[in-house]
Design an enzyme around this catalytic site. Sequence first.
Site, short mmCIF file in Angstrom:
data_model
loop_
_atom_site.label_atom_id
_atom_site.label_comp_id
_atom_site.label_asym_id
_atom_site.label_seq_id
_atom_site.Cartn_x
_atom_site.Cartn_y
_atom_site.Cartn_z
N HIS A 151 36.84 43.14 46.17
CA HIS A 151 35.37 43.12 46.07
C HIS A 151 34.82 41.70 46.18
O HIS A 151 33.88 41.43 46.91
CB HIS A 151 34.95 43.75 44.74
CG HIS A 151 33.46 43.99 44.62
ND1 HIS A 151 32.56 42.97 44.38
CD2 HIS A 151 32.74 45.13 44.70
CE1 HIS A 151 31.33 43.48 44.33
NE2 HIS A 151 31.42 44.80 44.52
N ARG A 152 35.36 40.77 45.37
CA ARG A 152 35.06 39.33 45.37
C ARG A 152 33.70 38.96 44.77
O ARG A 152 33.36 37.79 44.76
CB ARG A 152 35.16 38.74 46.79
CG ARG A 152 36.55 38.85 47.40
CD ARG A 152 36.75 37.88 48.53
NE ARG A 152 35.93 38.19 49.69
CZ ARG A 152 35.96 37.48 50.82
NH1 ARG A 152 36.75 36.44 50.94
NH2 ARG A 152 35.20 37.83 51.84
N ASP A 153 32.95 39.92 44.27
CA ASP A 153 31.68 39.57 43.61
C ASP A 153 31.37 40.57 42.49
O ASP A 153 30.26 41.07 42.37
CB ASP A 153 30.54 39.53 44.62
CG ASP A 153 29.30 38.83 44.06
OD1 ASP A 153 29.44 38.12 43.04
OD2 ASP A 153 28.21 39.01 44.62
N ILE A 154 32.37 40.80 41.62
CA ILE A 154 32.17 41.72 40.50
C ILE A 154 31.42 40.98 39.40
O ILE A 154 31.81 39.90 38.97
CB ILE A 154 33.51 42.25 39.99
CG1 ILE A 154 34.18 43.11 41.05
CG2 ILE A 154 33.33 43.05 38.70
CD1 ILE A 154 35.56 43.58 40.69
N ASN A 166 26.03 43.73 39.73
CA ASN A 166 26.51 44.58 40.82
C ASN A 166 27.12 45.88 40.32
O ASN A 166 27.80 46.59 41.06
CB ASN A 166 27.54 43.82 41.67
CG ASN A 166 26.89 42.78 42.56
OD1 ASN A 166 25.69 42.84 42.83
ND2 ASN A 166 27.67 41.80 43.01
#
EC number: 2.7.11.10
Length: 631
Positions: A48-51, A55
Amino acid sequence: MEYCSSGSLLSVLESPENAFGLPEDEFLVVLRCVVAGMNHLRENGIVHRDIKPGNIMRLVGEEGQSIYKLTDFGAARELDDDEKFVSVYGTEEYLHPDMYERAVLRKPQQKAFGVTVDLWSIGVTLYHAATGSLPFIPFGGPRRNKEIMHRITTEKPAGAIAGAQRRENGPLEWSYTLPITCQLSLGLQSQLVPILANILEVEQAKCWGFDQFFAETSDILQRVVVHVFSLSQAVLHHIYIHAHNTIAIFQEAVHKQTSVAPRHQEYLFEGHLCVLEPSVSAQHIAHTTASSPLTLFSTAIPKGLAFRDPALDIPKFVPKVDLQADYNTAKGVLGAGYQALRLARALLDGQELMLRGLHWVMEVLQATCRRTLEVARTSLLYLSSSLGTERFSSVAGTPEIQELKAAAELRSRLRTLAEVLSRCSQNITETQESLSSLSRELVKSRDQVHEDRSIQQIQCCLDKMNFIYKQFKKSRMRPGLGYNEEQIHKLDKVNFSHLAKRLLQVFQEECVQKYQASLVTHGKRMRVVHETRNHLRLVGCSVAACNTEAQGVQESLSKLLEELSHQLLQDRAKGAQASPPPIAPYPSPTRKDLLLHMQELCEGMKLLASDLLDNNRIIERLNRVPAPPDV
């Protein structure tokens, strides 16, 4: 995807009600949904890289339950467990330290990143959800002191789950547990903290992989909760166990949280004794709730609920009108107010559980008194009936029947035992009166708890404060205020401060002080209960000993009477052949009467022996429940 009308997890955490983290039930929903979402991503080889909470969207289900969903896959990409990537995305507070160094501090480095960077972000997100704040906070905030922020995350010792710098250029302070203001129970915290410690690990080689993360979080989510209220300590515990565990495992879990060894654990549930067999499945434990827990009875010193005074977390308004600062201050004060409301409810619930548990123990002790008294009185009645035979008394005193001296001595011993049983009966009666007096005190105290209006007073203050807070929330979006609006704003600040002061006053004087006084009283009552219980055990043992001895004396007396009866029969046979005896100066019972009396007394003693034996069996059953050692 469907429209999520309830905002994000971040908006939930931004609400003043959740300033110190989510309630336990809601946190478990977040954990379940995040783990399910991440498991789906890993099954499809996606990172995912943007938890972050912003979000994770919240949806309300058909039955009113929360459903959280991972969203915003703008930075996501396909990546297997053994693959790396070098591009940098994410939100800086939730970034892995290696990515933070490159993306935020702009330092050149050639590190590649794996899928475990999502685990770091999950760790920060879960900590935020559990506590209401970020785990790593430099003085001035994460975005104002980026170098210290990087230092905190990279210098974090193994096992630490949070770090903070309290003052400018001050030392870094590490935390290995969740803060006391957290709403999660110690039972859940003990399961969660090791997970946070192992996914908030800077070195990727030391950090858990997703397989272990899923295994450990699934282990938590598959557990059931047994609510246990330690009556002696006056603390409610949440025991997380698997349904397939044995009672022995449950008792060990209770031991870890209460320090009460399994052999000293006794339980009541809804007024009834619960005998838990260690080898039986924990599924046989009754369904419990926070308001209807298992009551653990043991010897321990009351310590009560541990908490932090909400007054310590209340910020102060700046003198001048600063719409953004005033909004932030009002939000912080309101958050502390909601924390005070939660604590007030917990303190009141604790008093209710203390009084209810003591009432149940009183009922059990009263039942023990009644059964023991019935046994003692029954034994006393049998002894009195056997000792009250007038014919035996007249026979024993005649000069020509000195052979009955031994029987008279045994009879005297039975009389002594009857006196002991009489004293025991009187003792138990006095204990019953003492317990009844204490029960009346408990009823009076429970009425006072039910009449308490502190919760309503705090809620009233919060409602008024919340109205002003919403006005501040609207005002901060405006470029400025007119003169009249500014004067109203200043008055609102004054009123808000007065309401907060009143709220804290009610909390301290009506909640905390009463709770502390109730703990002192509870400790005294528990000492009385333990002393009474030990006293009843001693009295029960005395009654049992009297029954046992009376049974032995009766057997000896019965044997002696049989021998005397046999001798009288022989004398009668001889007397029939001899000349009639001279007339006695005093009337005495005929040998026929004496023989009949001996036979009747012998039969009575046999019945008495049988009754005494039955009484002993009853007393043994009463003493089967083990009592804890003296304090």
